[in-house]
Design a protein around this motif. Structure first.
Motif, mmCIF file in Angstrom:
data_model
loop_
_atom_site.group_PDB
_atom_site.id
_atom_site.type_symbol
_atom_site.label_atom_id
_atom_site.label_comp_id
_atom_site.label_asym_id
_atom_site.label_seq_id
_atom_site.Cartn_x
_atom_site.Cartn_y
_atom_site.Cartn_z
ATOM 1 N N SER A 1 -43.711 27.791 -9.497
ATOM 2 C CA SER A 1 -43.830 26.258 -9.514
ATOM 3 C C SER A 1 -44.291 25.962 -11.026
ATOM 4 O O SER A 1 -43.827 24.811 -11.502
ATOM 5 C CB SER A 1 -44.929 25.922 -8.692
ATOM 6 N N ALA A 2 -45.229 26.799 -11.854
ATOM 7 C CA ALA A 2 -45.601 26.381 -13.031
ATOM 8 C C ALA A 2 -44.475 26.561 -13.807
ATOM 9 O O ALA A 2 -44.312 25.740 -15.163
ATOM 10 C CB ALA A 2 -46.740 27.176 -13.402
ATOM 11 N N ARG A 3 -43.851 27.545 -13.744
ATOM 12 C CA ARG A 3 -42.365 27.422 -14.608
ATOM 13 C C ARG A 3 -41.553 26.234 -14.540
ATOM 14 O O ARG A 3 -41.020 25.805 -15.575
ATOM 15 C CB ARG A 3 -41.576 28.843 -14.405
ATOM 16 N N HIS A 4 -41.272 26.004 -13.333
ATOM 17 C CA HIS A 4 -40.319 24.798 -12.943
ATOM 18 C C HIS A 4 -40.888 23.680 -13.395
ATOM 19 O O HIS A 4 -40.286 22.879 -14.265
ATOM 20 C CB HIS A 4 -40.157 24.707 -11.592
ATOM 21 N N LEU A 5 -42.087 23.446 -13.360
ATOM 22 C CA LEU A 5 -42.851 22.425 -13.869
ATOM 23 C C LEU A 5 -42.536 22.242 -15.475
ATOM 24 O O LEU A 5 -42.429 21.001 -15.992
ATOM 25 C CB LEU A 5 -44.294 22.188 -13.499
ATOM 26 N N ALA A 6 -43.073 23.221 -16.049
ATOM 27 C CA ALA A 6 -43.019 23.253 -17.561
ATOM 28 C C ALA A 6 -41.400 23.020 -18.053
ATOM 29 O O ALA A 6 -41.087 22.401 -19.027
ATOM 30 C CB ALA A 6 -43.175 24.846 -18.047
ATOM 31 N N LEU A 7 -40.510 23.630 -17.334
ATOM 32 C CA LEU A 7 -39.236 23.189 -17.573
ATOM 33 C C LEU A 7 -38.837 21.888 -17.488
ATOM 34 O O LEU A 7 -38.177 21.141 -18.422
ATOM 35 C CB LEU A 7 -38.059 24.142 -16.936
ATOM 36 N N GLU A 8 -39.323 21.366 -16.334
ATOM 37 C CA GLU A 8 -38.909 19.887 -16.160
ATOM 38 C C GLU A 8 -39.623 19.009 -17.070
ATOM 39 O O GLU A 8 -39.194 18.063 -17.755
ATOM 40 C CB GLU A 8 -39.503 19.376 -14.774
ATOM 41 N N GLU A 9 -40.835 19.180 -17.456
ATOM 42 C CA GLU A 9 -41.606 18.632 -18.473
ATOM 43 C C GLU A 9 -40.766 18.741 -19.853
ATOM 44 O O GLU A 9 -40.558 17.691 -20.649
ATOM 45 C CB GLU A 9 -43.149 18.938 -18.735
ATOM 46 N N ALA A 10 -40.434 19.957 -20.133
ATOM 47 C CA ALA A 10 -39.756 20.296 -21.447
ATOM 48 C C ALA A 10 -38.404 19.328 -21.513
ATOM 49 O O ALA A 10 -37.902 18.752 -22.544
ATOM 50 C CB ALA A 10 -39.556 21.608 -21.763
ATOM 51 N N ALA B 1 -38.140 26.198 -28.012
ATOM 52 C CA ALA B 1 -39.279 25.801 -28.959
ATOM 53 C C ALA B 1 -40.535 25.098 -28.027
ATOM 54 O O ALA B 1 -41.621 25.419 -28.395
ATOM 55 C CB ALA B 1 -38.936 24.815 -30.170
ATOM 56 N N LEU B 2 -40.183 24.182 -27.357
ATOM 57 C CA LEU B 2 -41.092 23.656 -26.525
ATOM 58 C C LEU B 2 -41.902 24.552 -25.579
ATOM 59 O O LEU B 2 -43.017 24.186 -25.373
ATOM 60 C CB LEU B 2 -40.640 22.441 -25.765
ATOM 61 N N LEU B 3 -41.072 25.329 -25.016
ATOM 62 C CA LEU B 3 -41.668 26.414 -24.082
ATOM 63 C C LEU B 3 -42.437 27.471 -24.588
ATOM 64 O O LEU B 3 -43.041 28.266 -24.027
ATOM 65 C CB LEU B 3 -40.460 26.669 -22.891
ATOM 66 N N SER B 4 -42.037 27.756 -25.927
ATOM 67 C CA SER B 4 -42.607 29.258 -26.657
ATOM 68 C C SER B 4 -43.825 29.471 -26.750
ATOM 69 O O SER B 4 -44.274 30.330 -26.388
ATOM 70 C CB SER B 4 -42.143 29.082 -27.987
ATOM 71 N N GLY B 5 -44.735 28.230 -26.615
ATOM 72 C CA GLY B 5 -46.240 28.194 -26.825
ATOM 73 C C GLY B 5 -46.926 28.463 -25.347
ATOM 74 O O GLY B 5 -47.925 28.757 -25.452
ATOM 75 N N GLN B 6 -45.997 28.351 -24.307
ATOM 76 C CA GLN B 6 -46.476 28.495 -23.000
ATOM 77 C C GLN B 6 -46.003 30.040 -22.515
ATOM 78 O O GLN B 6 -46.149 30.086 -21.363
ATOM 79 C CB GLN B 6 -45.913 27.440 -22.005
ATOM 80 N N ARG B 7 -45.509 30.778 -23.239
ATOM 81 C CA ARG B 7 -44.777 32.233 -22.780
ATOM 82 C C ARG B 7 -45.897 32.717 -22.055
ATOM 83 O O ARG B 7 -45.569 33.392 -20.912
ATOM 84 C CB ARG B 7 -44.414 32.768 -23.864
#
Length: 198
Positions: free
Chosen positions: A121-130, A179-185
């Motif tokens: 869910s967190a990954r999906h949300l992070a992708l949607e936000e990005a 780039a947007l998701l790299s800081g959340q890896r």
């Protein structure tokens, strides 16, 4: 969802039957295309209510188009609907408030444990936000290519651009997502050096 007719003549016949008042044709059109339109709208907008409104609007436009549908035209019904849906979504995004994004996320498979579901869910949300931070055209190209699974030629038709422009938009969109998701890896549970963007 039933498979959409691949033959433009079959699509035209279905639309003609609907225009003549055939209830079975109306049901077939709705069952075939409404889920596709809704899913695309939701991926573009990340808002269920907005996606439902867009899906309804797109299908109403198809109903209105039915009597004069040109089977010899370049676009299939599916391509035409993707284009209409994308345009309706882009119009709504331009009018939307910057903070109007929904945080709701569906977990596709309830079978995994709670930890796995929360991480998914967190990954999906992070992708949607990005995705929502990408420029409209990049988001549209990435969604159509990597989430909807369409080929570059069909995306080019939908977006009214050339295949090379599709490749460029998709590549730039993927780089921006990385780039947007790299800081959340770490917080998203990725242990290797790659972010699995679309």
């Amino acid at each position: 969802m039933t498979d959409s007719p691949t033959d433009p003549a079959a699509e035209a016949a279905l639309l003609k039957a609907y225009a003549s008042g055939d209830a079975e044709a109306a049901r077939a059109l709705a069952m075939t295309y409404t889920p596709l339109v809704y899913a695309h709208a939701f991926r573009m907008l990340n808002d269920r209510a907005e996606a439902e409104d867009v899906a309804q609007d797109a299908m109403l436009r198809l109903w209105k188009q039915a009597p004069g549908w040109d089977a010899s035209g370049a676009a299939s019904v599916r391509t035409w609907l993707y284009r209409v849906t994308a345009n309706l979504c882009i119009d709504r995004l331009r009018k939307a408030r910057p903070d109007g994004m929904s945080a709701e996320v569906d977990v596709a498979d309830p079978a995994p444990g709670i930890e796995t579901r929360l991480q998914s869910s967190a990954r999906h949300l992070a992708l949607e936000e990005a995705l929502m931070q990408l420029p409209d055209r990049q988001r549209q190209a990435v969604v159509l290519r990597h989430i909807e699974g369409l080929g570059n030629s069909e995306i080019a038709q939908i977006m009214d651009i050339g295949p090379r422009a599709v490749e460029s938009l998709t590549a730039r969109g993927k780089r921006a997502l990385t780039a947007l998701l790299s800081g959340q890896r770490k917080e998203l549970g990725y242990t290797d050096d790659t972010i699995q963007s679309p």
